[in-house]
Enzyme design. Structure first.
Site, PDB file in Angstrom:
ATOM      1  N   CYS A 139      85.474  41.353 124.519  1.00  0.00           N
ATOM      2  CA  CYS A 139      86.199  41.773 125.721  1.00  0.00           C
ATOM      3  C   CYS A 139      87.662  41.344 125.696  1.00  0.00           C
ATOM      4  CB  CYS A 139      85.498  41.230 126.971  1.00  0.00           C
ATOM      5  SG  CYS A 139      85.105  39.471 126.908  1.00  0.00           S
ATOM      6  N   HIS A 251      89.545  38.995 133.046  1.00  0.00           N
ATOM      7  CA  HIS A 251      90.161  38.103 132.065  1.00  0.00           C
ATOM      8  C   HIS A 251      91.679  38.269 132.101  1.00  0.00           C
ATOM      9  CE1 HIS A 251      86.295  37.115 130.683  1.00  0.00           C
ATOM     10  NE2 HIS A 251      86.281  37.665 129.484  1.00  0.00           N
TER      11      HIS A 251
END
Length: 344
Positions: A139, A251
């Site tokens: 990711c 994130h």
């Protein structure tokens, strides 16, 4: 549109493996949102979840047991069921004639398996004709390379230094519960119990994601370094520090990039503003920049705090944010599936 990979059909037979997990559920949401051409949908999971029911586009589906499921007749399987499961079952699905898009780390660094981010290296998908397995990157890697690609195309990148600030959802549902429970306990004056993560995450920052390697890097850091080179260019120098922060979704990354020639902040803003899959939010005058809390539930990679590095020639700083469950996993997998059924 004619597909280079699958028979030319109006709709395709699709399986979601790991359909009851967070990423599997998000895959289903995105397949519905993007009106992916599905003829027959099959939901598959471990024996623990087999028999449960999941709704998709108003219809209820019974989840089937992966161990006994026969993949014959499938065109595409989206896997999000863990590395060990993928190593065991992805080849079985591929041998049955199905393309497997795998979200685990199991296949990413295999020399004969392509590692694909559609906005960055769609041409790499051609490798999948041989073994029908396609790897979804980490990711953190996905969002970074989406931001770097338009800059690298303009002026080749020499070196990348990245520090990540990663949400607990990257460690799974139990880590989300742990953050919530620890926060509640501490606010009530009680002890915070640590189970899933290396240390207490509530009101804390943990400079470790995954296990440590012999050279002092963590496995997560090594993933970012190796995957970036495989996706972009093998000779780009990459170093990473990955950090877990008390955020549920989204994130964030501080990325320092050194180019082989001049690259101004204004040029970078212009290139990124025109780039596929990128949204620029960068206005220091109004303190406008990407936030993890606002990236959650969205598809783009958000970039801001674009500025020239005064300490190093031909270098920029970037702040890069994305929803790690959507673009960092489920959306990227569905985009790969879209490439498989469209003209490439």
């Amino acid at each position: 549109m004619m597909s280079d990979y699958l028979p030319n059909k109006d709709a395709y037979n699709v399986a979601v493996v790991g359909a009851t997990g967070a990423v599997g559920q998000t895959m289903l949401e995105i397949l519905a949102e993007r009106n992916f051409p599905i003829a027959d949908l099959v939901l598959v999971a471990s024996s623990r979840s087999a028999g449960s029911r999941v709704e998709f586009k108003g219809r209820e589906y019974v989840v089937q047991d992966l161990e006994t499921f026969d993949p014959a007749g499938l065109d595409i399987a989206l896997f999000s069921a863990g590395g060990g499961t993928s190593l065991k079952h992805a080849p079985r699905f591929a041998e049955a004639g199905c393309y497997v898009v795998d979200n685990s780390s199991a296949w990413r660094m295999h020399d004969d398996v392509c590692l694909v981010v559609p906005e960055v290296n769609p041409h790499a998908l051609s490798m999948a004709r041989a073994n029908r397995i396609i790897a979804n990157p980490n990711c953190s890697t996905i969002q970074m390379v989406v931001a770097l690609k338009p800059l690298h195309d303009a002026v080749p990148i020499k070196r990348v230094v990245v520090s990540t600030y990663q949400a607990v959802s990257g460690a799974g549902g139990k880590a989300i519960e742990e953050l919530a429970e620890q926060t509640r306990s501490l606010l009530l004056g009680n002890e915070a119990k640590v189970n899933m993560l290396p240390a207490r995450i509530a009101f804390n920052v943990i400079p470790q994601i995954d296990v440590f390697m012999e050279d002092g890097y963590t496995k997560e850091e090594r993933k970012m370094m190796d995957e970036t080179r495989k996706i972009m260019e093998a000779d780009i120098a990459v170093t990473a520090t990955t950090v877990r922060v008390p955020v549920f979704y989204g994130h964030s990354e501080s990325v320092n990039v050194t180019f082989t020639g001049p690259m101004t902040a204004d040029t970078a803003r212009s290139l990124l503003a025109d780039a596929e899959g990128v949204c620029v939010v960068d206005d220091p005058a109004t303190a406008d920049y990407p936030l993890a809390s606002e990236a959650g539930g969205t598809d783009p990679v958000w970039v801001g705090r674009i500025r020239e590095d005064k300490s190093c020639p031909d270098s920029l700083h970037l702040w890069v944010v994305a929803d790690n469950v959507r673009k960092g996993a489920a959306l990227n997998a569905v985009q790969i599936a879209e490439l498989l059924v469209s003209e490439h």
